[in-house]
Design a protein around this motif. Structure first.
Motif, mmCIF file in Angstrom:
data_model
loop_
_atom_site.group_PDB
_atom_site.id
_atom_site.type_symbol
_atom_site.label_atom_id
_atom_site.label_comp_id
_atom_site.label_asym_id
_atom_site.label_seq_id
_atom_site.Cartn_x
_atom_site.Cartn_y
_atom_site.Cartn_z
ATOM 1 N N ILE A 186 0.836 -1.203 0.000
ATOM 2 C CA ILE A 186 0.000 0.000 0.000
ATOM 3 C C ILE A 186 0.868 1.250 0.000
ATOM 4 N N ALA A 187 1.906 1.251 0.847
ATOM 5 C CA ALA A 187 2.777 2.427 0.957
ATOM 6 C C ALA A 187 3.477 2.735 -0.353
ATOM 7 N N GLU A 188 3.968 1.718 -1.043
ATOM 8 C CA GLU A 188 4.639 1.944 -2.326
ATOM 9 C C GLU A 188 3.677 2.521 -3.357
ATOM 10 N N ARG A 189 2.446 2.068 -3.302
ATOM 11 C CA ARG A 189 1.435 2.623 -4.214
ATOM 12 C C ARG A 189 1.180 4.096 -3.904
ATOM 13 N N LEU A 190 1.186 4.439 -2.633
ATOM 14 C CA LEU A 190 0.937 5.826 -2.234
ATOM 15 C C LEU A 190 2.133 6.724 -2.537
ATOM 16 N N LEU A 196 2.961 9.803 -0.064
ATOM 17 C CA LEU A 196 3.993 9.434 0.901
ATOM 18 C C LEU A 196 5.379 9.694 0.326
ATOM 19 N N LYS A 197 6.310 9.983 1.212
ATOM 20 C CA LYS A 197 7.714 10.120 0.848
ATOM 21 C C LYS A 197 8.481 9.029 1.578
ATOM 22 N N LYS A 198 9.353 8.344 0.860
ATOM 23 C CA LYS A 198 10.055 7.236 1.492
ATOM 24 C C LYS A 198 11.534 7.545 1.658
ATOM 25 N N THR A 199 12.108 6.990 2.724
ATOM 26 C CA THR A 199 13.534 7.109 2.999
ATOM 27 C C THR A 199 14.107 5.719 3.232
ATOM 28 N N ARG A 310 18.477 -9.012 -3.651
ATOM 29 C CA ARG A 310 18.574 -7.868 -2.738
ATOM 30 C C ARG A 310 17.218 -7.182 -2.635
ATOM 31 N N VAL A 311 16.836 -6.843 -1.413
ATOM 32 C CA VAL A 311 15.571 -6.165 -1.164
ATOM 33 C C VAL A 311 15.844 -4.918 -0.338
ATOM 34 N N ASP A 312 15.470 -3.762 -0.856
ATOM 35 C CA ASP A 312 15.620 -2.512 -0.115
ATOM 36 C C ASP A 312 14.352 -2.228 0.677
ATOM 37 N N LEU A 313 14.528 -1.840 1.924
ATOM 38 C CA LEU A 313 13.413 -1.528 2.815
ATOM 39 C C LEU A 313 13.387 -0.029 3.084
ATOM 40 N N TYR A 314 12.189 0.491 3.294
ATOM 41 C CA TYR A 314 12.029 1.932 3.464
ATOM 42 C C TYR A 314 11.105 2.246 4.635
ATOM 43 N N SER A 315 11.267 3.464 5.145
ATOM 44 C CA SER A 315 10.293 4.064 6.047
ATOM 45 C C SER A 315 9.555 5.143 5.264
ATOM 46 N N TYR A 316 8.357 5.514 5.754
ATOM 47 C CA TYR A 316 7.503 6.402 4.974
ATOM 48 C C TYR A 316 6.923 7.512 5.849
ATOM 49 N N THR A 317 6.780 8.702 5.263
ATOM 50 C CA THR A 317 6.154 9.833 5.944
ATOM 51 C C THR A 317 5.137 10.486 5.013
ATOM 52 N N THR A 319 3.410 13.378 2.926
ATOM 53 C CA THR A 319 3.836 14.613 2.268
ATOM 54 C C THR A 319 2.940 15.763 2.726
ATOM 55 N N ASP A 320 3.397 16.986 2.528
ATOM 56 C CA ASP A 320 2.602 18.159 2.906
ATOM 57 C C ASP A 320 1.285 18.195 2.136
ATOM 58 N N GLY A 321 1.353 17.828 0.863
ATOM 59 C CA GLY A 321 0.136 17.800 0.065
ATOM 60 C C GLY A 321 -0.871 16.795 0.586
ATOM 61 N N CYS A 322 -0.383 15.643 1.077
ATOM 62 C CA CYS A 322 -1.281 14.627 1.612
ATOM 63 C C CYS A 322 -1.936 15.104 2.908
ATOM 64 N N ILE A 323 -1.169 15.771 3.761
ATOM 65 C CA ILE A 323 -1.727 16.285 5.012
ATOM 66 C C ILE A 323 -2.861 17.264 4.719
ATOM 67 N N ALA A 324 -2.640 18.137 3.744
ATOM 68 C CA ALA A 324 -3.691 19.080 3.359
ATOM 69 C C ALA A 324 -4.887 18.340 2.771
ATOM 70 N N PHE A 325 -4.625 17.301 1.987
ATOM 71 C CA PHE A 325 -5.682 16.499 1.375
ATOM 72 C C PHE A 325 -6.541 15.818 2.441
ATOM 73 N N LEU A 326 -5.907 15.231 3.453
ATOM 74 C CA LEU A 326 -6.645 14.546 4.513
ATOM 75 C C LEU A 326 -7.432 15.513 5.376
ATOM 76 N N GLY A 327 -6.946 16.733 5.469
ATOM 77 C CA GLY A 327 -7.671 17.744 6.231
ATOM 78 C C GLY A 327 -8.811 18.368 5.460
ATOM 79 N N GLY A 328 -9.001 17.975 4.206
ATOM 80 C CA GLY A 328 -10.104 18.488 3.405
ATOM 81 C C GLY A 328 -9.761 19.681 2.567
#
Length: 451
Positions: A186-190, A196-199, A310-317, A319-328
């Motif tokens: 799900i996160a990779e799709r987002l 989402l932004k991944k690191t 080899r498999v790379d793993l990520y953490s996700y946060t 994005t500013d646009g998503c926060i605004a989107f979720l807030g309506g």
């Protein structure tokens, strides 16, 4: 119950004569923290009998999504914790650990014998409710997995942070969220949708047979791949240039060259020791450089160092646009869209009974194509791609190309049209000399239903 009251009284430095008295002390602390209502609670997996009397005074039992908290009361000591949220649900409410073993997998810990945990629990319940109230109403009870994950991150304030977890074949988990096998897809799709932004978190190796990442790394013989090795010192005989393991020179206390049969007496004059080597106990091969191999701890498959994927793993946060989107706030998200698309969305949203949708196209191979063939090759390929898509869509939908993504707006969107659009994108990709890795996702559905 008596023992629980006695231990609570000892911890609190006083005498507690009844469950009501203990509950009243907890409620007083909660009120001071701002929790002025009786929280609606669901138990997972079930309520222990010995807690029922006190907790029925603190929480109101409830089912469904209209709850304030999930009370985690699993008394097992060795059960995995990575997939609690897969079964407990309630992604927009905090999970409170009552047993003390959930740690980061829960949002707070509550212990009747530790008053400091009472305040922590109250603050967590309040924080979740406050954040939930700032979430746009349409996302509070969504059943869409993508939106559920985003809403959970928004309400909890948690990052989707990876943690090494050897109890599962994935060898990674995301505390506070669903299991890695569910949440990463799900996160990779987002990420592709820009929500989402991944690191980078870590790189692991994966078994080709069973896809487990629990691999044992070992040094192996380059000839027969056995791990049964012994280390030995090398001896270099100056006279005949023999370079062999010491054990082949040793004859009792003396060193005799097995090649020319001379006895060697003076280190530095007759011979030296240039280093160590490894001798395979299986095939007797001597080598100074060993190979790296893997053995899967789940299926026992063996593979060479290059054989494991080899498999790379990520953490996700968020994005500013998503926060605004979720807030309506649609304006914050709209600034990333082409102007032509913004105008069309504004027009369609005012249309009665519209069933519109915006599909987003991103190119996963963009950077690789630019690195390998140059930006001009990417631009030529993308121009041909968009030309073919626009021609095939005809009047069924409109194409809008932005700086980082392209968008397809369909005003009469349904399952048949979605399949047709996906087929159009796939055919356009097949025509290209260089692959773009076109990824299409349905970014937004909207319209004004008839009154």
């Amino acid at each position: 119950m008596t023992s629980l009251l006695a231990r609570s009284a000892l911890s609190l430095g006083g005498v507690i004569s009844s469950p009501e008295q203990l509950a009243n002390q907890v409620l007083e602390v909660w009120r001071e923290a701002g929790l002025n209502w009786k929280p609606q609670a669901r138990w997972f997996p079930r309520i222990p009998v010995y807690l029922d009397e006190v907790f029925s005074l603190l929480f109101e039992p409830a089912d469904g999504d209209d709850i304030d908290v999930i009370l985690f009361s699993d008394e097992r000591r060795s059960a995995p914790l990575h997939n609690i949220r897969d079964f407990a649900g309630g992604l927009q409410v905090p999970m409170i650990d009552l047993g003390g073993r959930a740690g980061e997998f829960a949002d707070a810990h509550f212990d009747l014998m530790e008053p400091r945990t009472w305040t922590e629990t109250a603050r967590r319940i309040i924080k979740f409710r406050q954040r939930r109230e700032t979430l746009a109403p349409q996302y509070r009870h969504t059943v869409d997995p993508d939106l559920q994950l985003l809403a959970h991150m928004y309400v909890s304030g948690r990052q989707l942070r990876g943690m090494r977890y050897p109890l599962t074949p994935e060898a990674v988990c995301y505390p506070g969220f669903m299991s890695a096998g569910t949440v990463v897809e799900i996160a990779e799709r987002l990420v592709l949708r820009g929500f989402l932004k991944k690191t980078f978190f870590d790189r692991l190796h994966e078994c080709r047979t069973c896809r487990s990442r629990r691999l044992s790394v070992r040094e192996e013989c380059p000839s027969c791949r056995s791990a049964d090795l012994r280390e030995t010192s090398l001896i270099h005989h100056f006279h005949c240039a023999a370079l062999l393991p010491e054990e082949q020179f040793r004859q009792g206390p003396a060193l005799v060259c097995p090649k020319c049969k001379r006895q060697m007496r003076n280190y530095g004059k007759d011979y030296d020791r240039p280093g160590n080597a490894y001798v395979c106990n299986t095939c007797d091969t001597c080598s100074s450089e060993l190979e790296v191999g893997f053995v899967c701890l789940d299926c026992n498959a063996r593979m060479d160092g290059e054989g494991a994927e080899r498999v790379d793993l990520y953490s996700y946060t968020l994005t500013d646009g998503c926060i605004a989107f979720l807030g309506g706030s649609t304006t914050a998200l709209a600034t990333t869209l082409p102007v032509s698309l913004q105008r069309e969305i504004a027009r369609v949203q005012g249309t009665i009974n519209a069933q519109a949708a915006v599909a987003e196209i991103r190119f996963s191979e963009k950077e690789a194509l630019i690195a390998g063939h140059g930006r001009s090759a990417f631009e030529r390929a993308s121009d041909l791609f968009f030309e073919d898509v626009r021609n095939r869509l005809g009047g069924a939908a409109s194409l809008h190309v932005g700086a980082d993504a392209a968008y397809i707006l369909a005003e009469r969107f349904d399952d048949d049209l979605e399949r047709e659009i996906r087929a159009v994108v796939a055919r356009a990709e097949e025509l290209l000399r260089h692959r773009l890795g076109a990824q299409l996702t349905i970014a937004q559905r909207f319209g004004s239903p008839a009154p």
